[in-house]
Design a protein around this motif. Structure first.
Motif, PDB file in Angstrom:
ATOM      1  N   ARG A  14     -34.314 -10.901 -73.658  1.00 21.11           N
ATOM      2  CA  ARG A  14     -35.396 -10.491 -74.554  1.00 21.11           C
ATOM      3  C   ARG A  14     -35.136  -9.122 -75.159  1.00 21.11           C
ATOM      4  NH1 ARG A  14     -40.471 -11.260 -70.695  1.00 21.11           N
ATOM      5  NH2 ARG A  14     -38.929 -10.360 -69.272  1.00 21.11           N
ATOM      6  N   ASN A  15     -34.294  -8.324 -74.500  1.00 19.96           N
ATOM      7  CA  ASN A  15     -33.967  -6.998 -75.010  1.00 19.96           C
ATOM      8  C   ASN A  15     -32.932  -7.051 -76.129  1.00 19.96           C
ATOM      9  OD1 ASN A  15     -35.678  -5.800 -73.160  1.00 19.96           O
ATOM     10  ND2 ASN A  15     -34.083  -5.631 -71.597  1.00 19.96           N
ATOM     11  N   TYR A  16     -32.323  -8.216 -76.327  1.00 24.19           N
ATOM     12  CA  TYR A  16     -31.234  -8.317 -77.293  1.00 24.19           C
ATOM     13  C   TYR A  16     -31.507  -9.319 -78.403  1.00 24.19           C
ATOM     14  CZ  TYR A  16     -28.840  -5.958 -73.465  1.00 24.19           C
ATOM     15  OH  TYR A  16     -28.487  -5.069 -72.479  1.00 24.19           O
ATOM     16  N   LEU A  17     -32.443 -10.248 -78.170  1.00 28.16           N
ATOM     17  CA  LEU A  17     -32.703 -11.297 -79.147  1.00 28.16           C
ATOM     18  C   LEU A  17     -34.193 -11.338 -79.475  1.00 28.16           C
ATOM     19  CD1 LEU A  17     -30.520 -14.116 -77.557  1.00 28.16           C
ATOM     20  CD2 LEU A  17     -29.916 -12.672 -79.502  1.00 28.16           C
ATOM     21  N   ASP A  18     -34.517 -11.187 -80.753  1.00 28.18           N
ATOM     22  CA  ASP A  18     -35.909 -11.260 -81.177  1.00 28.18           C
ATOM     23  C   ASP A  18     -36.447 -12.675 -80.968  1.00 28.18           C
ATOM     24  OD1 ASP A  18     -36.286  -8.684 -81.853  1.00 28.18           O
ATOM     25  OD2 ASP A  18     -35.839  -8.917 -83.984  1.00 28.18           O
ATOM     26  N   GLY A  19     -37.630 -12.745 -80.368  1.00 29.51           N
ATOM     27  CA  GLY A  19     -38.270 -14.031 -80.174  1.00 29.51           C
ATOM     28  C   GLY A  19     -37.758 -14.826 -79.002  1.00 29.51           C
ATOM     29  N   PHE A  20     -36.948 -14.210 -78.153  1.00 32.44           N
ATOM     30  CA  PHE A  20     -36.429 -14.931 -76.995  1.00 32.44           C
ATOM     31  C   PHE A  20     -37.575 -15.214 -76.025  1.00 32.44           C
ATOM     32  CE2 PHE A  20     -34.146 -15.613 -73.042  1.00 32.44           C
ATOM     33  CZ  PHE A  20     -33.073 -16.377 -73.470  1.00 32.44           C
ATOM     34  N   PRO A  21     -37.734 -16.476 -75.577  1.00 34.78           N
ATOM     35  CA  PRO A  21     -38.892 -16.811 -74.732  1.00 34.78           C
ATOM     36  C   PRO A  21     -38.823 -16.139 -73.374  1.00 34.78           C
ATOM     37  CG  PRO A  21     -37.369 -18.654 -74.859  1.00 34.78           C
ATOM     38  CD  PRO A  21     -36.883 -17.641 -75.846  1.00 34.78           C
ATOM     39  N   SER A  22     -39.978 -15.806 -72.840  1.00 34.24           N
ATOM     40  CA  SER A  22     -40.032 -15.114 -71.551  1.00 34.24           C
ATOM     41  C   SER A  22     -39.560 -15.999 -70.410  1.00 34.24           C
ATOM     42  CB  SER A  22     -41.456 -14.622 -71.270  1.00 34.24           C
ATOM     43  OG  SER A  22     -42.367 -15.720 -71.290  1.00 34.24           O
ATOM     44  N   ASP A  23     -39.832 -17.321 -70.521  1.00 32.67           N
ATOM     45  CA  ASP A  23     -39.397 -18.204 -69.449  1.00 32.67           C
ATOM     46  C   ASP A  23     -37.994 -18.735 -69.690  1.00 32.67           C
ATOM     47  OD1 ASP A  23     -39.879 -19.815 -71.591  1.00 32.67           O
ATOM     48  OD2 ASP A  23     -41.290 -21.161 -70.577  1.00 32.67           O
ATOM     49  N   PHE A  65     -35.323 -23.526 -72.861  1.00 32.92           N
ATOM     50  CA  PHE A  65     -35.055 -24.181 -74.127  1.00 32.92           C
ATOM     51  C   PHE A  65     -33.643 -24.764 -74.044  1.00 32.92           C
ATOM     52  CE2 PHE A  65     -33.457 -19.909 -74.464  1.00 32.92           C
ATOM     53  CZ  PHE A  65     -32.236 -20.058 -75.106  1.00 32.92           C
ATOM     54  N   GLU A  66     -33.311 -25.614 -74.991  1.00 36.66           N
ATOM     55  CA  GLU A  66     -31.970 -26.189 -75.050  1.00 36.66           C
ATOM     56  C   GLU A  66     -31.143 -25.540 -76.154  1.00 36.66           C
ATOM     57  OE1 GLU A  66     -32.263 -30.399 -75.349  1.00 36.66           O
ATOM     58  OE2 GLU A  66     -32.948 -30.660 -73.277  1.00 36.66           O
ATOM     59  N   ARG A  67     -31.724 -25.426 -77.348  1.00 35.41           N
ATOM     60  CA  ARG A  67     -31.008 -24.758 -78.434  1.00 35.41           C
ATOM     61  C   ARG A  67     -32.007 -24.182 -79.410  1.00 35.41           C
ATOM     62  NH1 ARG A  67     -26.834 -27.830 -82.387  1.00 35.41           N
ATOM     63  NH2 ARG A  67     -28.788 -28.653 -83.218  1.00 35.41           N
ATOM     64  N   LYS A  68     -31.861 -22.897 -79.704  1.00 36.81           N
ATOM     65  CA  LYS A  68     -32.734 -22.222 -80.655  1.00 36.81           C
ATOM     66  C   LYS A  68     -31.928 -21.177 -81.408  1.00 36.81           C
ATOM     67  CE  LYS A  68     -37.316 -22.625 -78.484  1.00 36.81           C
ATOM     68  NZ  LYS A  68     -38.489 -21.869 -77.969  1.00 36.81           N
ATOM     69  N   GLU A  69     -32.533 -20.694 -82.490  1.00 36.58           N
ATOM     70  CA  GLU A  69     -31.922 -19.625 -83.266  1.00 36.58           C
ATOM     71  C   GLU A  69     -32.730 -18.349 -83.071  1.00 36.58           C
ATOM     72  OE1 GLU A  69     -31.562 -20.815 -87.306  1.00 36.58           O
ATOM     73  OE2 GLU A  69     -30.276 -22.542 -86.865  1.00 36.58           O
ATOM     74  N   PHE A  70     -32.002 -17.230 -82.938  1.00 34.21           N
ATOM     75  CA  PHE A  70     -32.648 -15.942 -82.730  1.00 34.21           C
ATOM     76  C   PHE A  70     -31.988 -14.909 -83.633  1.00 34.21           C
ATOM     77  CE2 PHE A  70     -32.856 -18.235 -78.704  1.00 34.21           C
ATOM     78  CZ  PHE A  70     -34.220 -18.197 -78.448  1.00 34.21           C
ATOM     79  N   ALA A  71     -32.766 -13.893 -83.985  1.00 36.07           N
ATOM     80  CA  ALA A  71     -32.231 -12.765 -84.742  1.00 36.07           C
ATOM     81  C   ALA A  71     -31.809 -11.674 -83.766  1.00 36.07           C
ATOM     82  CB  ALA A  71     -33.278 -12.219 -85.712  1.00 36.07           C
ATOM     83  N   ASN A  72     -30.573 -11.210 -83.906  1.00 36.30           N
ATOM     84  CA  ASN A  72     -30.046 -10.159 -83.041  1.00 36.30           C
ATOM     85  C   ASN A  72     -30.196  -8.836 -83.775  1.00 36.30           C
ATOM     86  OD1 ASN A  72     -28.671  -8.684 -81.119  1.00 36.30           O
ATOM     87  ND2 ASN A  72     -26.645  -9.293 -81.860  1.00 36.30           N
ATOM     88  N   LEU A  73     -31.361  -8.199 -83.644  1.00 40.19           N
ATOM     89  CA  LEU A  73     -31.675  -7.026 -84.461  1.00 40.19           C
ATOM     90  C   LEU A  73     -31.987  -5.788 -83.638  1.00 40.19           C
ATOM     91  CD1 LEU A  73     -33.938  -8.724 -87.149  1.00 40.19           C
ATOM     92  CD2 LEU A  73     -31.545  -8.082 -87.360  1.00 40.19           C
ATOM     93  N   ARG A  74     -31.701  -5.817 -82.356  1.00 41.24           N
ATOM     94  CA  ARG A  74     -32.047  -4.668 -81.522  1.00 41.24           C
ATOM     95  C   ARG A  74     -30.866  -4.230 -80.676  1.00 41.24           C
ATOM     96  NH1 ARG A  74     -37.566  -6.399 -78.653  1.00 41.24           N
ATOM     97  NH2 ARG A  74     -36.652  -8.447 -78.867  1.00 41.24           N
ATOM     98  N   ILE A  75     -30.814  -2.960 -80.392  1.00 39.51           N
ATOM     99  CA  ILE A  75     -29.828  -2.397 -79.480  1.00 39.51           C
ATOM    100  C   ILE A  75     -30.583  -1.725 -78.349  1.00 39.51           C
ATOM    101  CG2 ILE A  75     -28.056  -0.626 -79.173  1.00 39.51           C
ATOM    102  CD1 ILE A  75     -27.129  -1.108 -81.967  1.00 39.51           C
ATOM    103  N   VAL A  76     -30.170  -1.964 -77.119  1.00 43.51           N
ATOM    104  CA  VAL A  76     -30.790  -1.307 -75.974  1.00 43.51           C
ATOM    105  C   VAL A  76     -29.843  -0.202 -75.505  1.00 43.51           C
ATOM    106  CG1 VAL A  76     -31.645  -1.589 -73.638  1.00 43.51           C
ATOM    107  CG2 VAL A  76     -32.005  -3.388 -75.313  1.00 43.51           C
ATOM    108  N   GLU A  77     -30.316   1.027 -75.587  1.00 39.76           N
ATOM    109  CA  GLU A  77     -29.504   2.162 -75.174  1.00 39.76           C
ATOM    110  C   GLU A  77     -29.553   2.341 -73.664  1.00 39.76           C
ATOM    111  OE1 GLU A  77     -27.626   4.666 -77.422  1.00 39.76           O
ATOM    112  OE2 GLU A  77     -27.588   2.551 -77.942  1.00 39.76           O
ATOM    113  N   ASN A  78     -28.673   3.194 -73.148  1.00 40.41           N
ATOM    114  CA  ASN A  78     -28.630   3.454 -71.713  1.00 40.41           C
ATOM    115  C   ASN A  78     -29.933   4.042 -71.185  1.00 40.41           C
ATOM    116  OD1 ASN A  78     -26.027   2.507 -71.546  1.00 40.41           O
ATOM    117  ND2 ASN A  78     -25.116   4.505 -71.984  1.00 40.41           N
TER     118      ASN A  78
END
Length: 598
Positions: free
Chosen positions: A278-287, A290-303
């Protein structure tokens, strides 16, 4: 019943349970086989101890001691070989050496009194009267390889960057050291001072510590990964798609280079690190179910744990959109984990977005659709002294689903797409427009006709669900007069040569109708004066007043009767013949293409 026999009996039950558990794991490897041999030999030693302490009659204890000596003599050699195999170390010479001295020691034990010279009865059971070689064999044949295996595991744990490997290796190594020390203190050390023991020896039963430690390592840390998993991980590490393997608790078990780059993970991220997608993919489900979905990779998690957008760092991400497939998988020794396959679909996403915008514009204005129809149909063909192109395009309504695209490359070769989308009207024109865009993208990828058709199919099959495309893809090289072609479900074209008309043989699966059509590539050498004729089914599927269809065979007979005419006249005659049969009423789009070799 002798209550002291419960000690080896309990050890037998625990070790036997561990043996059964590991045996039930799916798959086998050299490491697993070596452990099972070690565990089996240990169980035999426990059975022998039960017999030792069962007050056997007469000289039977001596016989049992000598015959069962192979269990404790070979136990050190097997553990050493197991440790070498598990850590991937190279000590082949020492393995053969320990095997050899173990075999010699066993033969000396059963054939002489140098190891076991007799027995005496204590209050807990029968005990070995040690011969002159009993202590040397116990220390060097059993103790040295056992401690050597522990040393290999400990060294491997310090050198490895894998925290799971560190934990499991140290756990087994330290427990084995405790096992050996317990055996040495209760069985060997007293014999240096007194040939008889005053308390029960725990040499075999002390292996309980070792059995429990290996069980914990298997159950908790996934000790002894199966060979099949190693092969799979090696394969995953070399494929283009990103592969991420997480435990049931979300800790990283494996990631290949592609996955780390797609998620902007550090190149040297260690296994055992906690990963929350969830820290790397927008809209990634909490649980994460899923089998196949599309996500936007728009975030960077810093140290420091803060999330920042890519814009804050002043650059555009390399991977903007990811398609993620997930599946739960069983892992040897673990409750299970989850594997994620990541694919960069940025190009596909952008292409589909362009197509959607185009479709929206087409839906707003039919006149604009007609304009686009004209744009996607090539009308101005390249001039060349080597060939000449003729065509006719007539949609059923203002816009249609037939496709005619001709593209000249820098090497003067021609890429030609002739197609017919199922149905007609604006929806067919939309599909034709999408296919035209896909054709432009395909010509930039490769020169092979079959691969380009398959690329177009792969790009659009998930978007186009209500139509299919029959097509012919040609590539003509003027300098060689070579024609390469592939059929995508379309009826064969015609070759007119020397006043004869022949079918250009070939076959291929129709596009967008099935998941994986079979497309073939063919070659044909043309001659001066040859004409290659392609036509849509709108020419022969016309109906007369009685409702009868003209049919392709009757249409081919008409073509054969007109081949003596020049190309322009022949095409006009064919259109006139088809139109007159249908009394001027069309039932589909009509397109004709002819390549004449000069």
């Amino acid at each position: 019943m002798n209550p002291y026999a419960l000690i080896p009996f309990t050890a037998l039950l625990i070790n036997g349970s561990l043996f059964a558990y590991v045996s039930s794991l799916k798959g086998k490897s050299r490491t697993v086989d070596l452990y099972l041999r070690f565990s089996f030999l240990l169980s035999l030693w426990h059975i022998a101890l039960i017999l030792y302490w069962s007050f056997l009659p007469g000289d039977l204890p001596v016989l049992v001691f000598k015959v069962s000596s192979f269990a404790w003599i070979f136990i050190g050699c097997l553990f050493f070989e197991f440790a070498v195999q598990f850590t991937g170390s190279s000590f082949r010479f020492l393995i053969y050496f320990f095997r050899g001295i173990s075999l010699v020691s066993f033969l000396v034990s059963i054939g002489t009194d140098l190891v076991i010279s007799g027995t005496y009865r204590a209050y807990w059971g029968d005990v070995i009267i040690s011969g002159p070689l009993y202590l040397p064999i116990s220390n060097f044949v059993v103790g040295v390889p056992t401690l050597g295996g522990c040393l290999i595991l400990i060294v491997k744990s310090f050198r490895s960057s894998n925290p799971l490997l560190k934990k499991q290796s140290r756990l087994v190594a330290y427990a084995t050291v405790i096992t050996y020390l317990s055996s040495f203190v209760t069985t060997l050390l007293p014999r240096y001072f007194n040939s008889s023991l005053t308390f029960p020896p725990l040499s075999g039963s002390a292996a309980l510590f070792q059995s429990i430690s290996i069980f914990v390592a298997i159950r908790k840390y996934g000790f002894m990964d199966l060979k099949l998993e190693h092969v799979a991980l090696k394969l995953y590490s070399e494929i283009r798609e990103g592969v991420l393997l997480l435990s049931s608790k979300g800790t990283l078990l494996f990631s290949n280079l592609s996955a780390r780059r797609m998620l902007s993970l550090p190149e040297n991220v260690p296994t055992g690190t906690s990963i929350d997608l969830r820290n790397y993919l927008d809209g990634f489900p909490s649980d994460s179910y899923f089998e196949r979905k599309e996500f936007a990779n728009l975030r960077i998690v810093e140290n420091d744990g803060e999330e920042r957008s890519f814009e804050e760092f002043g650059h555009t991400p390399e991977y903007k959109y990811l398609e993620v497939s997930s599946s739960s998988i069983p892992l040897s020794g673990n409750k299970g984990g989850k594997v994620y396959i990541l694919r960069d679909i940025t190009e596909k996403k952008e292409s589909l977005e362009k197509i959607r915008k185009l479709l929206y514009r087409l839906d707003l204005d039919l006149d604009l659709a007609r304009h686009i129809q004209e744009m996607i149909t090539t009308r101005d063909f390249p001039d060349s002294p080597d060939y000449k192109i003729y065509s006719h395009f007539q949609p059923y309504v203002k816009v249609g689903g037939d496709i005619l695209k001709v593209k000249k490359e820098s090497d003067d070769s021609l890429h030609i797409l002739f197609g017919d989308v199922s149905g007609h009207g604006i929806s067919a024109a939309m599909v034709a427009a999408m296919t035209s865009i896909a054709f432009d993208a395909a010509t930039k990828r490769t020169k092979f006709t079959d691969e380009n058709l398959l690329f177009m199919h792969g790009l659009l099959k998930d978007t186009i669900t209500l139509h299919f495309l029959s097509s012919v893809y040609l590539r003509y090289v003027p300098s060689e007069r070579k024609l390469e072609y592939s059929y995508g479900g379309h009826h064969p074209g015609l070759l007119i040569r020397n006043e004869k008309c022949e079918v250009i043989e070939g076959s291929g699966g129709i596009l967008f109708a099935i998941a994986s059509p079979k497309i073939h590539r063919y070659e044909l050498t043309l001659q001066k004066g040859d004409r290659v004729l392609l036509y849509s089914d709108g020419l022969f599927e016309v109906r007369n007043a009685e409702g009868n269809i003209l049919g392709r065979n009757q249409f081919l007979e008409a073509v054969k009767s007109l081949i003596s005419e020049d190309t322009s006249s022949m095409i006009r005659s064919l259109l006139s013949y088809s139109g007159s049969y249908g009394a001027g009423e069309m039932s589909d789009d009509v397109t004709v293409f002819c390549l004449e070799i000069l």
